[in-house]
Design an enzyme around this catalytic site. Structure first.
Site, PDB file in Angstrom:
ATOM      1  N   GLY A  12      38.916 -16.407   4.749  1.00 37.30           N
ATOM      2  CA  GLY A  12      39.377 -14.985   4.916  1.00 37.30           C
ATOM      3  C   GLY A  12      39.645 -14.598   6.399  1.00 37.30           C
ATOM      4  N   ASN A  98      35.438  -7.841  -5.541  1.00 35.30           N
ATOM      5  CA  ASN A  98      34.748  -9.059  -4.654  1.00 35.30           C
ATOM      6  C   ASN A  98      34.242  -9.889  -5.267  1.00 35.30           C
ATOM      7  OD1 ASN A  98      36.248  -8.039  -2.607  1.00 35.30           O
ATOM      8  ND2 ASN A  98      34.378  -6.889  -1.446  1.00 35.30           N
ATOM      9  N   THR A 122      30.939 -11.044   2.869  1.00 37.05           N
ATOM     10  CA  THR A 122      31.754 -10.015   1.879  1.00 37.05           C
ATOM     11  C   THR A 122      30.609  -9.111   1.054  1.00 37.05           C
ATOM     12  OG1 THR A 122      33.210 -11.747   1.348  1.00 37.05           O
ATOM     13  CG2 THR A 122      33.122 -10.056   0.138  1.00 37.05           C
ATOM     14  N   ASN A 123      31.019  -7.881   1.237  1.00 34.84           N
ATOM     15  CA  ASN A 123      30.230  -6.665   0.564  1.00 34.84           C
ATOM     16  C   ASN A 123      30.386  -6.526  -0.979  1.00 34.84           C
ATOM     17  OD1 ASN A 123      28.305  -5.672   2.508  1.00 34.84           O
ATOM     18  ND2 ASN A 123      30.003  -5.168   3.619  1.00 34.84           N
ATOM     19  N   HIS A 178      21.408  -4.503   2.326  1.00 37.40           N
ATOM     20  CA  HIS A 178      22.563  -4.269   3.339  1.00 37.40           C
ATOM     21  C   HIS A 178      23.299  -2.863   2.688  1.00 37.40           C
ATOM     22  CE1 HIS A 178      25.228  -4.382   6.718  1.00 37.40           C
ATOM     23  NE2 HIS A 178      25.957  -4.614   5.890  1.00 37.40           N
TER      24      HIS A 178
HETATM   25  N1  APR Z   1      40.459 -16.379  -0.752  1.00 39.61           N
HETATM   26  C1  APR Z   1      40.728 -16.478   0.848  1.00 39.61           C
HETATM   27  N2  APR Z   1      40.874 -15.264   1.201  1.00 39.61           N
HETATM   28  C2  APR Z   1      40.856 -14.095   0.382  1.00 39.61           C
HETATM   29  C3  APR Z   1      40.732 -14.245  -0.702  1.00 39.61           C
HETATM   30  C4  APR Z   1      40.674 -15.502  -1.392  1.00 39.61           C
HETATM   31  N3  APR Z   1      40.298 -15.679  -2.711  1.00 39.61           N
HETATM   32  N4  APR Z   1      40.928 -12.742  -1.445  1.00 39.61           N
HETATM   33  C5  APR Z   1      41.115 -12.285  -0.156  1.00 39.61           C
HETATM   34  N5  APR Z   1      41.149 -12.990   1.034  1.00 39.61           N
HETATM   35  C6  APR Z   1      41.460 -12.311   2.276  1.00 39.61           C
HETATM   36  C7  APR Z   1      42.323 -11.337   2.313  1.00 39.61           C
HETATM   37  O1  APR Z   1      43.977 -12.116   2.180  1.00 39.61           O
HETATM   38  C8  APR Z   1      42.301 -11.016   3.709  1.00 39.61           C
HETATM   39  O2  APR Z   1      43.125 -11.593   4.856  1.00 39.61           O
HETATM   40  O3  APR Z   1      40.539 -11.850   3.026  1.00 39.61           O
HETATM   41  C9  APR Z   1      40.825 -11.078   3.920  1.00 39.61           C
HETATM   42  C10 APR Z   1      39.983  -9.856   4.011  1.00 39.61           C
HETATM   43  O4  APR Z   1      40.386  -9.282   5.321  1.00 39.61           O
HETATM   44  P1  APR Z   1      40.380  -7.804   5.489  1.00 39.61           P
HETATM   45  O5  APR Z   1      40.999  -6.837   4.454  1.00 39.61           O
HETATM   46  O6  APR Z   1      40.879  -7.279   6.950  1.00 39.61           O
HETATM   47  O7  APR Z   1      38.678  -7.350   5.430  1.00 39.61           O
HETATM   48  P2  APR Z   1      37.586  -7.469   6.454  1.00 39.61           P
HETATM   49  O8  APR Z   1      37.526  -6.100   7.110  1.00 39.61           O
HETATM   50  O9  APR Z   1      37.695  -8.883   7.251  1.00 39.61           O
HETATM   51  O10 APR Z   1      36.351  -7.338   5.420  1.00 39.61           O
HETATM   52  C11 APR Z   1      35.989  -8.556   4.691  1.00 39.61           C
HETATM   53  O11 APR Z   1      33.615  -8.404   4.903  1.00 39.61           O
HETATM   54  O12 APR Z   1      32.450  -6.905   6.171  1.00 39.61           O
HETATM   55  C12 APR Z   1      32.920  -7.347   4.770  1.00 39.61           C
HETATM   56  O13 APR Z   1      33.063  -5.111   3.690  1.00 39.61           O
HETATM   57  C13 APR Z   1      33.885  -6.159   4.394  1.00 39.61           C
HETATM   58  O14 APR Z   1      33.920  -7.168   1.990  1.00 39.61           O
HETATM   59  C14 APR Z   1      34.592  -7.047   3.179  1.00 39.61           C
HETATM   60  C15 APR Z   1      34.726  -8.445   3.970  1.00 39.61           C
END
Ligand code: APR
Length: 309
Positions: A12, A98, A122-123, A178
């Site tokens: 991610g 998620n 992830t949450n 959390h």
């Molecule tokens: N495999 C890899 N990456 C993925 C997948 C997947 N199957 N699905 C989504 N992603 C990527 C998205 O493309 C995106 O770049 O995960 C990233 C998530 O980034 P953001 O939308 O910016 O979210 P972020 O603020 O980083 O939070 C991610 O962490 O703190 C927790 O609640 C928050 O669940 C959330 C996670």
């Protein structure tokens, strides 16, 4: 004996993942792999970070990719893939989307980095940690969730602000889920060696606890899009340091319980002792009766969410 060179993969490359990659890379701790399902986003961010390496003074490498083969031989894999909250959402509202993402990512970690320690970000955190534990099939000492390190840091920052004292003089544990039912352990919270309850009145402590619990939502509503990322990535760094120090440092983390604190088959925040193998022990704190009650209530909330998946 593991080699002293470390490789950490971050799944991610969004707000949390990219900020964490920056913290890890610039601290010089490890070679970093940043992976995202969106083609090229991780590559672009990794190139940008690499361009800053001469200025930041690191000789480590960073690779951006969408190919899981690149996470091979990782010592640690951090899962940040998934949707963040929108204003008005609870962490639990993210559950079904998620869960599918974390299941998919976990199955790939199992194939490509079967020896790694997994840190889930992830949450909703405790549910996603449970899912990653089940989906990887790894020994429980190698799957943890980042929660208490962040909630504890938020609690300490607010106490220090209230008392105008140095933050490093405050010691605390925030256990449980959390989420809204997190449990700051007041009976084990000390300011320069003195119990918190002897330096701040009860009603003030209660309002700081409430602000700690609401801090994530407060940030979500201020940002408008996305959720916190500076402090979550810093909290992961603290867990990574605890592992790399290899000295039994204690950090509160979501962990699959097998009888500890009277709970089984659930992931909840408890103080964990870490070394390079992951969790080596769960520290048994003496909780007050009220804290025990709040901890059990938190467990009921997590169990009911686990039932949804
Ligand atoms: N495999 C890899 N990456 C993925 C997948 C997947 N199957 N699905 C989504 N992603 C990527 C998205 O493309 C995106 O770049 O995960 C990233 C998530 O980034 P953001 O939308 O910016 O979210 P972020 O603020 O980083 O939070 C991610 O962490 O703190 C927790 O609640 C928050 O669940 C959330 C996670």
């Amino acid at each position: 004996m593991k080699p002293s060179l470390y490789k950490i993969s971050v799944i991610g490359a969004g707000a949390v993942g990219a900020t964490l990659a920056q913290r890890l890379f610039e601290s010089g701790f490890a070679d970093v792999v940043l992976l995202d399902v969106v083609k090229n986003i991780a590559r672009g961010k990794a190139l940008d970070l690499m361009d800053a390496a001469p200025i930041m003074g690191t000789e480590k490498s960073i690779v951006g990719t969408d190919d899981y083969k690149d996470i091979r031989d990782s010592d640690i894999v951090v899962i940040t893939a998934g949707l963040p909250r929108k204003p008005g959402m609870t962490r639990e509202d993210l559950i079904s989307k998620n869960a599918a993402i974390v299941k998919d990512v976990s199955s790939k970690i199992k194939i490509h980095a079967p020896e790694a320690i997994v840190i889930v970000v992830t949450n909703p955190l405790d549910i996603m940690t449970y899912l990653a534990y089940k989906a990887t099939g790894f020994n429980r000492n190698r799957v943890v969730g980042m929660a208490g390190a962040l909630d504890g840091s938020r609690f300490i920052a607010l106490i220090a602000d209230e008392l105008k004292v140095r933050r490093d003089l405050i010691k605390t544990y925030v256990m449980g889920s959390h989420g809204d039912t997190m449990v700051p352990i007041i009976s084990q919270t000390f300011v320069n060696g003195r119990l918190l309850s002897s330096v701040i009145p009860k009603d003030k402590i209660e309002s700081i606890v409430k602000r700690t619990c609401d801090r994530g939502a407060e940030i979500v509503s201020l940002l408008g899009t996305g959720s916190a990322y500076y402090s979550p990535s810093a909290a992961v760094l603290k867990m990574v340091k605890a592992m790399m120090d290899d000295a039994g440092d204690v950090v509160t983390a979501s962990f699959y319980l097998n009888g500890e604190y009277g709970l089984k088959d659930i992931c909840m925040g408890v103080p964990c002792r870490f070394d390079r193998r992951g969790v080596i022990d769960v520290m048994k704190l003496e909780l007050s009766n009220e804290e025990k009650e709040l901890f059990s209530r938190s467990a009921v909330a997590v169990k009911s969410s686990i039932d949804l998946i």
